[in-house]
Design an enzyme around this catalytic site. Structure first.
Site, short mmCIF file in Angstrom:
data_model
loop_
_atom_site.label_atom_id
_atom_site.label_comp_id
_atom_site.label_asym_id
_atom_site.label_seq_id
_atom_site.Cartn_x
_atom_site.Cartn_y
_atom_site.Cartn_z
N HIS A 194 0.80 -1.22 0.00
CA HIS A 194 0.00 0.00 0.00
C HIS A 194 0.84 1.27 0.00
CE1 HIS A 194 -3.19 -2.91 0.96
NE2 HIS A 194 -3.86 -2.10 0.16
N ARG A 301 -10.81 3.68 -1.26
CA ARG A 301 -10.26 2.90 -0.15
C ARG A 301 -10.54 3.67 1.15
NH1 ARG A 301 -5.88 1.65 -4.24
NH2 ARG A 301 -5.63 -0.60 -4.25
N ARG A 337 -15.55 1.28 -0.96
CA ARG A 337 -15.12 -0.03 -0.47
C ARG A 337 -15.11 0.08 1.05
NH1 ARG A 337 -9.86 -2.72 -0.97
NH2 ARG A 337 -8.85 -0.95 -0.03
N GLU A 436 -11.15 -11.31 -4.51
CA GLU A 436 -9.71 -11.21 -4.35
C GLU A 436 -9.11 -12.39 -3.60
OE1 GLU A 436 -8.86 -7.41 -2.51
OE2 GLU A 436 -10.47 -7.61 -1.07
N ASN A 459 -4.50 -7.33 -6.76
CA ASN A 459 -3.33 -7.26 -5.87
C ASN A 459 -3.40 -8.38 -4.85
OD1 ASN A 459 -2.90 -4.88 -7.20
ND2 ASN A 459 -3.75 -3.59 -5.58
N ASP A 460 -4.57 -8.51 -4.26
CA ASP A 460 -4.72 -9.59 -3.28
C ASP A 460 -4.91 -10.94 -3.95
OD1 ASP A 460 -4.33 -8.50 -0.72
OD2 ASP A 460 -6.17 -7.33 -0.99
N ARG A 470 2.41 -9.37 -0.16
CA ARG A 470 2.54 -8.15 -0.97
C ARG A 470 3.63 -7.22 -0.47
NH1 ARG A 470 -3.58 -5.83 -1.30
NH2 ARG A 470 -2.55 -4.02 -2.18
N CYS A 507 -9.93 -3.81 -10.34
CA CYS A 507 -9.43 -2.61 -9.66
C CYS A 507 -8.04 -2.78 -9.06
CB CYS A 507 -10.42 -2.16 -8.59
SG CYS A 507 -10.59 -3.32 -7.25
C1 PEP Z 1 -6.64 -5.36 -4.59
O1 PEP Z 1 -6.45 -6.17 -3.69
O2 PEP Z 1 -6.34 -5.58 -5.78
C2 PEP Z 1 -7.26 -4.05 -4.31
C3 PEP Z 1 -7.61 -3.25 -5.29
O3 PEP Z 1 -7.42 -3.66 -3.03
P1 PEP Z 1 -6.21 -3.25 -2.06
O4 PEP Z 1 -5.00 -3.02 -2.94
O5 PEP Z 1 -6.62 -2.04 -1.33
O6 PEP Z 1 -6.06 -4.46 -1.18
MG MG Z 2 -7.40 -5.98 -1.79
#
Ligand code: PEP
Ligand code: MG
Length: 594
Positions: A194, A301, A337, A436, A459-460, A470, A507
């Protein structure tokens, strides 16, 4: 010999050249025992003065918190405070910086050693032992110098600097005063941590996972941050400076050229349209989203306004924030979200027990279903902000049907409460989930019947499918957005959603990668939600391609078994169309072909 080029992971594009400022270093044994250029000595002296001041403030604050019944403890702190305030130690260290031209840390160490020698000559054992107190104080000052401090210490920066740190939490990053920072680099962190996502929002070049950063860079040294190729160059020579100032101009030119067309729709040459939405973390980014051509906010977010504060926001405060956001974006949609805390986003003062494995712990919807009052507070604020009729809501990290149903039940409860109170709320507010987790992929069709839309959080999804934390740079090399399992998972989710008749967005960071976008297009995703900064470039990639090409590419990709084969197909196909975007932004260009 210090390494001159350090390799890291580029997480926010751009180039910057400036003086290094270390916010925090991890290790004490890495005291920089080095000389500094003559013109940097005043900077080192200033750092010493500031470290003494901050240590005194820390000690005074600690003493004031000591309960009355622990008077002795307060007396010890007072002794330490007196040592810290005694000008002898500071003056000795300052003099050493001036005379020897060395770093503040090394000078302090020498000053303390000198005092130690004087103490050792004292006969009275009681007084001799008081040297230990000097060492305790010196350690605290040293840790301040080495930046084990807080983000607020950025006030020490006079001119805009390159912020370096062992690690920055998302909470640290939102505390950054952008006016003082031109770019940042951390030793820790992975591709989609993040901190990187936030650096992109702040629109400053950034690297994470820079190997040996703490060992090889000193405060005040000139460094280049290459946020395109993930490099940090220490003490660049003339040629490097010339090359990077050229690259900086090229990048800025490219940015200026794409921004001109950013309000055009995301439409392929043969007329297929995909919505291009913004991901935002901070309220202030709404303007950037609109300026860069976002057709709405696809991912807000919301947890960021819960971080970095002593008291959690009230329903009223959240309502104000959410309704202002909805009104600014109107008639475009804003997808809220719900709170995704846990993992690397920790609520201050919430007294959560440390978790051995936070990414697999009480995060996102799991946290909210456990702390229902807080969840309801947020749901009520979102519902109350619905009067403009342009909001949607989604729940993060859903692993199965039970969680969606529980979350929906709480949503209904909040709705009924508000109705009973006579509040105005919109009739139909779309409810979605983030897909995710691999478990959600496998049951996507059942989940699709429960909700109005999906948003795929790659991402997750990548983190949990490939088993790579991550935030851990050691496994960042395994971040492969076009791994066959990832591509097939996304396709499975898109097909399931369309089968049931709901829309699906992507996303995660994949949606802003020029290499991945044509593949997502080939799957016919309905929307891409990305950082505002990336919108103009991605729109251009979309506008330079055709749906036929995207479908052809997807077919090849789905038939390939290895990341290497997929990456090769993609490189060949896309490079012809969008060479510039790929030079400036790409996650797979330098990737190992495995
Ligand atoms: C993701 O996990 O791809 C996402 C968009 O949410 P975050 O990056 O906030 O976990
Ligand atoms: Mg996520």
């Amino acid at each position: 010999m210090a390494a001159r080029i350090l390799q890291g992971i580029a997480v926010s594009a751009g180039v910057s050249v400036g003086k290094a400022f270390f916010l925090n270093r991890r290790r004490f044994d890495l005291i920089p025992r080095q000389t500094v250029a003559q013109d940097l000595a005043p900077f080192e002296e200033e750092r010493l003065r500031l470290a003494f001041e901050l240590t005194q403030a820390d000690m005074a604050a600690a003493r004031d918190k000591v309960p009355a019944e622990l008077k002795e403890h307060a007396a010890i702190i007072n002794t330490h405070l007196a040592i810290c305030k005694d000008p002898k130690l500071l003056n000795k260290a300052l003099k050493t910086v001036r005379e020897m031209g060395i770093t503040a840390e090394w000078a302090l160490e020498k000053a303390v050693d000198e005092i130690g020698e004087a103490f050792s000559a004292i006969e009275d054992p009681y007084i001799r032992e008081r040297y230990q107190d000097v060492q305790v104080v010196a350690d605290r000052i040293q840790s301040r110098l080495m930046g084990q401090g807080k983000i607020g210490d950025i006030k020490a920066i006079r001119n805009r600097a390159v912020l370096l740190a062992h690690d920055l939490t998302p909470a640290d990053t939102i505390g950054i005063e952008v006016s003082k920072i031109m770019s940042l680099a951390t030793e820790m962190g992975g591709k989609t941590s993040h901190t990187g996502i936030l650096a992109r929002s702040l629109q400053i070049p950034a690297l994470v996972g820079v190997t040996d950063l703490e060992e090889h860079v000193m405060d005040g040294q000139l460094v280049i941050i290459d946020g395109l190729k993930g490099r940090l160059i220490v003490d660049p020579d003339e040629e490097e400076l010339a090359y990077y100032s050229d690259l900086k101009y090229q990048f800025e030119d490219y940015q200026a050229s794409i921004i001109r067309d950013c309000s055009l729709p995301g439409e392929t040459l043969d007329g297929y349209r995909v919505e291009v939405l913004a991901n935002i973390e901070l309220f202030e980014e709404v303007t950037a989203a609109l300026d860069s051509g976002a057709e709405g906010v696809g991912l807000y977010r919301t947890e960021y306004s819960f971080l970095n504060r002593r008291e959690l926001p009230s329903e009223e405060e959240l309502f104000e924030e959410y309704s202002e956001m909805a009104s600014i974006m109107h008639p475009r949609t804003v997808v809220f979200r719900t709170l995704d805390v846990g993992g690397d986003k920790i609520l201050k003062d919430w007294n959560l027990p440390g978790e051995p494995n936070p990414a697999l712990g009480l995060r996102a919807i799991r946290f909210c279903l456990k702390h229902r009052d807080l969840f309801i507070r947020q749901l009520r604020a979102i519902l109350r902000a619905s009067e403009f009729g342009n909001i949607a809501v989604m729940f993060p990290m859903i692993s199965g049907l039970k969680e969606v149903r529980e979350a929906k039940a709480l949503w209904q409860r909040a709705r009924q409460e508000l109705r009973a109170e006579g509040r105005r709320i919109a009739q139909d507010i779309p409810l979605g989930i983030m897909v995710e987790l691999p478990s959600a992929v496998m049951i996507a069709e059942s989940l699709a019947r429960e909700v109005d839309f999906f948003s795929i959080g790659t991402n997750d999804l990548i983190q949990y499918s490939l088993g790579i934390d991550r935030t851990n740079k050691h496994v960042s090399y395994l971040y492969q957005p076009l791994h066959p399992s990832v591509v097939r998972s996304i396709k499975q989710v898109v097909d399931a959603a369309h089968q049931v008749g709901i829309e699906v967005a992507v996303c995660g960071e994949v949606a802003s990668d020029p290499y991945c976008v044509p593949i997502l297009m080939g799957m016919q995703v309905d929307a891409l939600s990305i950082a505002p900064q990336a919108i103009p470039g991605i729109k251009r990639v979309i506008r330079q391609t055709t749906m036929d090409e995207c479908k052809g590419l997807l077919k090849h990709v789905l038939e390939s078994d290895t990341v290497g084969a997929i990456n090769r197909h993609v490189k060949d196909a896309i490079f012809k169309r969008s060479p510039e975007e790929l030079t400036f932004y790409s996650s797979i260009l330098d990737m190992d072909e495995g």
